[in-house]
Design a protein around this motif. Structure first.
Motif, PDB file in Angstrom:
ATOM      1  N   TRP A  39      38.125-154.347 -36.758  1.00 51.67           N
ATOM      2  CA  TRP A  39      38.689-153.406 -37.726  1.00 51.67           C
ATOM      3  C   TRP A  39      38.242-151.974 -37.460  1.00 51.67           C
ATOM      4  N   ARG A  40      37.118-151.817 -36.791  1.00 50.02           N
ATOM      5  CA  ARG A  40      36.630-150.464 -36.487  1.00 50.02           C
ATOM      6  C   ARG A  40      37.529-149.743 -35.477  1.00 50.02           C
ATOM      7  N   MET A  41      38.385-150.471 -34.816  1.00 52.14           N
ATOM      8  CA  MET A  41      39.281-149.873 -33.807  1.00 52.14           C
ATOM      9  C   MET A  41      40.582-149.352 -34.416  1.00 52.14           C
ATOM     10  N   ILE A  42      40.794-149.584 -35.697  1.00 54.15           N
ATOM     11  CA  ILE A  42      42.068-149.212 -36.324  1.00 54.15           C
ATOM     12  C   ILE A  42      42.391-147.732 -36.109  1.00 54.15           C
ATOM     13  N   MET A  43      41.467-146.851 -36.414  1.00 50.70           N
ATOM     14  CA  MET A  43      41.741-145.410 -36.308  1.00 50.70           C
ATOM     15  C   MET A  43      41.989-144.982 -34.857  1.00 50.70           C
ATOM     16  N   THR A  59      46.390-155.641 -35.443  1.00 50.78           N
ATOM     17  CA  THR A  59      46.598-156.101 -36.814  1.00 50.78           C
ATOM     18  C   THR A  59      46.611-157.625 -36.891  1.00 50.78           C
ATOM     19  N   GLU A  60      47.093-158.263 -35.850  1.00 49.49           N
ATOM     20  CA  GLU A  60      47.113-159.726 -35.831  1.00 49.49           C
ATOM     21  C   GLU A  60      45.696-160.304 -35.864  1.00 49.49           C
ATOM     22  N   ASP A  61      44.739-159.570 -35.298  1.00 48.27           N
ATOM     23  CA  ASP A  61      43.368-160.063 -35.176  1.00 48.27           C
ATOM     24  C   ASP A  61      42.452-159.603 -36.309  1.00 48.27           C
ATOM     25  N   LEU A  62      42.978-158.852 -37.259  1.00 44.65           N
ATOM     26  CA  LEU A  62      42.130-158.394 -38.362  1.00 44.65           C
ATOM     27  C   LEU A  62      41.604-159.588 -39.140  1.00 44.65           C
ATOM     28  N   PRO A  63      40.388-159.558 -39.598  1.00 44.35           N
ATOM     29  CA  PRO A  63      39.494-158.411 -39.715  1.00 44.35           C
ATOM     30  C   PRO A  63      38.625-158.145 -38.482  1.00 44.35           C
ATOM     31  N   LEU A  64      38.788-158.930 -37.434  1.00 43.72           N
ATOM     32  CA  LEU A  64      38.048-158.631 -36.207  1.00 43.72           C
ATOM     33  C   LEU A  64      38.468-157.262 -35.690  1.00 43.72           C
ATOM     34  N   MET A 111      52.668-152.243 -29.385  1.00 43.82           N
ATOM     35  CA  MET A 111      52.203-153.618 -29.224  1.00 43.82           C
ATOM     36  C   MET A 111      50.680-153.703 -29.359  1.00 43.82           C
ATOM     37  N   ASP A 112      49.964-152.684 -28.861  1.00 41.16           N
ATOM     38  CA  ASP A 112      48.506-152.665 -29.022  1.00 41.16           C
ATOM     39  C   ASP A 112      48.136-152.625 -30.503  1.00 41.16           C
TER      40      ASP A 112
END
Length: 67
Positions: free
Chosen positions: A36-40, A29-34, A23-24
């Motif tokens: 985006w640095r947290m993806i990894m 992904t719902e908030d992208l591109p905000l 869920m996290d």
């Protein structure tokens, strides 16, 4: 408590953690591109918990079949 019972308890806890991690990742992904640095970071944590869950499930299955 038997090994099987302990492993079943561990699997249940890991399933809960995996659901939260999923869920996290979904929320991110719902908030992208905000953020985006947290993806990894978020994806890595999700991967790790699912890998741990997979290992625990395999161990449990091996114990249950060896009974």
């Amino acid at each position: 408590m038997s090994d099987i019972e302990e492993l079943q308890k561990k699997v249940r806890k890991l399933q809960s953690r995996a659901g939260t991690a999923k869920m996290d990742l979904h929320d991110l992904t719902e908030d992208l591109p905000l953020n985006w640095r947290m993806i990894m970071t978020v994806a890595g944590k999700t991967f790790d918990v699912f890998a741990e869950l997979d290992t625990a499930r395999r161990e449990l299955a091996a114990l249950e079949t060896s009974r």
